[in-house]
Design a protein around this motif. Sequence first.
Motif, mmCIF file in Angstrom:
data_model
loop_
_atom_site.group_PDB
_atom_site.id
_atom_site.type_symbol
_atom_site.label_atom_id
_atom_site.label_comp_id
_atom_site.label_asym_id
_atom_site.label_seq_id
_atom_site.Cartn_x
_atom_site.Cartn_y
_atom_site.Cartn_z
ATOM 1 N N ALA A 29 -5.408 -4.574 4.004
ATOM 2 C CA ALA A 29 -6.570 -4.343 3.054
ATOM 3 C C ALA A 29 -6.746 -2.733 2.959
ATOM 4 N N ILE A 30 -7.520 -2.419 1.887
ATOM 5 C CA ILE A 30 -7.975 -1.096 1.784
ATOM 6 C C ILE A 30 -9.788 -1.296 1.439
ATOM 7 N N ALA A 31 -10.352 -0.446 2.276
ATOM 8 C CA ALA A 31 -11.889 -0.508 2.240
ATOM 9 C C ALA A 31 -12.160 1.025 2.147
ATOM 10 N N LEU A 32 -13.309 1.241 1.605
ATOM 11 C CA LEU A 32 -13.731 2.484 1.148
ATOM 12 C C LEU A 32 -15.388 2.615 1.617
ATOM 13 N N PRO A 33 -15.595 3.673 2.152
ATOM 14 C CA PRO A 33 -17.033 4.043 2.466
ATOM 15 C C PRO A 33 -17.759 4.294 1.410
ATOM 16 N N VAL A 34 -18.946 3.777 1.381
ATOM 17 C CA VAL A 34 -20.008 3.770 0.134
ATOM 18 C C VAL A 34 -21.284 4.342 0.705
ATOM 19 N N THR A 35 -21.344 5.817 0.343
ATOM 20 C CA THR A 35 -22.386 6.396 1.202
ATOM 21 C C THR A 35 -23.485 6.579 0.228
ATOM 22 N N ILE A 36 -23.478 5.999 -0.882
ATOM 23 C CA ILE A 36 -24.923 6.141 -1.598
ATOM 24 C C ILE A 36 -25.642 4.800 -1.240
ATOM 25 N N SER A 155 -16.827 4.867 9.045
ATOM 26 C CA SER A 155 -15.867 5.755 8.466
ATOM 27 C C SER A 155 -16.327 6.643 7.371
ATOM 28 N N ASP A 156 -15.836 7.906 7.241
ATOM 29 C CA ASP A 156 -16.089 8.890 6.355
ATOM 30 C C ASP A 156 -14.790 8.693 5.267
ATOM 31 N N SER A 157 -14.022 8.158 5.515
ATOM 32 C CA SER A 157 -12.784 8.121 4.884
ATOM 33 C C SER A 157 -12.131 6.680 4.604
ATOM 34 N N PRO A 158 -11.493 6.632 3.658
ATOM 35 C CA PRO A 158 -10.821 5.309 2.973
ATOM 36 C C PRO A 158 -10.022 4.694 4.309
ATOM 37 N N LEU A 159 -9.974 3.461 4.422
ATOM 38 C CA LEU A 159 -9.120 2.814 5.571
ATOM 39 C C LEU A 159 -8.054 1.792 5.050
ATOM 40 N N TRP A 160 -6.843 1.925 5.657
ATOM 41 C CA TRP A 160 -5.961 1.144 5.625
ATOM 42 C C TRP A 160 -5.881 0.129 6.868
ATOM 43 N N PHE A 161 -6.301 -1.097 6.662
ATOM 44 C CA PHE A 161 -6.708 -1.930 7.701
ATOM 45 C C PHE A 161 -5.718 -3.125 7.629
ATOM 46 N N ILE A 162 -5.143 -3.182 8.858
ATOM 47 C CA ILE A 162 -4.628 -4.722 9.310
ATOM 48 C C ILE A 162 -5.218 -5.431 10.452
ATOM 49 N N ALA A 218 -2.159 -4.619 -1.902
ATOM 50 C CA ALA A 218 -2.850 -3.590 -1.275
ATOM 51 C C ALA A 218 -1.836 -2.335 -0.988
ATOM 52 N N ALA A 219 -0.576 -2.760 -0.749
ATOM 53 C CA ALA A 219 0.212 -1.632 -0.357
ATOM 54 C C ALA A 219 0.496 -0.584 -1.790
ATOM 55 N N HIS A 220 0.656 -1.373 -2.762
ATOM 56 C CA HIS A 220 0.785 -0.609 -4.175
ATOM 57 C C HIS A 220 -0.499 0.294 -4.399
ATOM 58 N N SER A 221 -1.823 -0.420 -3.840
ATOM 59 C CA SER A 221 -2.938 0.670 -4.309
ATOM 60 C C SER A 221 -3.052 1.839 -3.476
ATOM 61 N N LYS A 222 -2.389 1.722 -2.331
ATOM 62 C CA LYS A 222 -2.689 2.977 -1.599
ATOM 63 C C LYS A 222 -1.975 4.080 -2.128
ATOM 64 N N ASP A 223 -0.706 3.831 -2.458
ATOM 65 C CA ASP A 223 0.150 4.855 -3.199
ATOM 66 C C ASP A 223 -0.601 5.371 -4.587
ATOM 67 N N PHE A 224 -1.422 4.450 -5.265
ATOM 68 C CA PHE A 224 -2.005 4.774 -6.428
ATOM 69 C C PHE A 224 -3.235 5.885 -6.171
ATOM 70 N N LEU A 225 -3.842 5.408 -5.105
ATOM 71 C CA LEU A 225 -5.005 6.220 -4.672
ATOM 72 C C LEU A 225 -4.643 7.490 -4.101
ATOM 73 N N MET A 226 -3.543 7.521 -3.539
ATOM 74 C CA MET A 226 -2.923 9.051 -3.028
ATOM 75 C C MET A 226 -2.445 9.778 -4.119
ATOM 76 N N THR A 227 -2.007 9.249 -5.431
ATOM 77 C CA THR A 227 -1.456 10.038 -6.112
ATOM 78 C C THR A 227 -1.974 9.831 -7.594
ATOM 79 N N ASN A 228 -3.113 9.679 -7.736
ATOM 80 C CA ASN A 228 -4.215 9.641 -8.874
ATOM 81 C C ASN A 228 -3.492 8.932 -10.088
ATOM 82 N N LYS A 229 -2.825 7.773 -9.855
ATOM 83 C CA LYS A 229 -2.636 6.753 -10.787
ATOM 84 C C LYS A 229 -3.622 5.891 -11.125
ATOM 85 N N LEU A 230 -4.470 6.262 -11.947
ATOM 86 C CA LEU A 230 -5.671 5.467 -12.362
ATOM 87 C C LEU A 230 -5.199 4.117 -13.052
#
Length: 310
Positions: A29-36, A155-162, A218-230
Amino acid sequence: MTINKIGTGIAHSKLILIGEHSVVYGQPAIALPVTILKTTVTISSIKNGQYIENSESRRRLELMGDEFEGIRQLILRLLTKFHSLHLPFSLEIDSNIPQGRGLGASAALATAITRAFYDFFETELPDEDLLYYANFSENITHGRASGIDVATVNSDSPLWFIKNHPTNPFELNLSGFLVIGDTGVHGFTSQAISIVREKLAEEKVKTESKITQLGELAAHSKDFLMTNKLEALGKVMTNAHEVLCDLGVSHPRLDLLVETALKNGALGAKLTGSGLGGVMVALAETEKDAIRISQKLLKKGAKNTWIYSF
């Protein structure tokens, strides 16, 4: 050991972008910190009693409701650690993270409480202690939690979690915006997990295929998040929502907000968290698009919206 008159702890929210429910069964899974969205806890010395208070109520620790049993047990365990079980205190909670919406409110609260107690007793807080206490509380609150909420609110960064594997932060390279829309409906994690478990028992092969599919997304998403494939990320998000609907964990309010976002320019949209209510998230290319989507969601009955910038 010197005791401060006041101790403070802060923790932010989290958002599961991809992989809710499948993460319980060993998929990534991919999780994001939401600091707002944040929770601040302040512990103050008082003359008598042990009180928990927020903007709505002030209650004695021993009179807290069943829904706060995880927090009550956490406080008792921390008091025991510091040999101060009968310490008179007031614990004040200030939070803009909505409860029961899949945004990590209970994990953030457990984290902030742990930090506040260590600050109160002027004791350094090792990471392993923080994760231990926060997960202790979460396991009482939600049953056997996956650990993703606690990991992400710390975490202050996105996480790849298993599950049961080391958590891996990674760098984002994405230019878009996320719009979070609150249905106003309280989600129920344990019920949603039970629904998926029942589907596994009734339709094992089909349900296992859906769970595997979420892991692949989730695996595809990680690649898209790192390569700006909106656009590609948006399609994955919408696909994931369809799979979660098939698993039976969506809700009519969630489906309405997802549909509204997609009709108003979102590149993708999905529920986030356990489902059965809670919040959804939509991907927008520009801030202007995000504002428009946010306004449309509010018109369709969203209780609140937040815009998160990558």
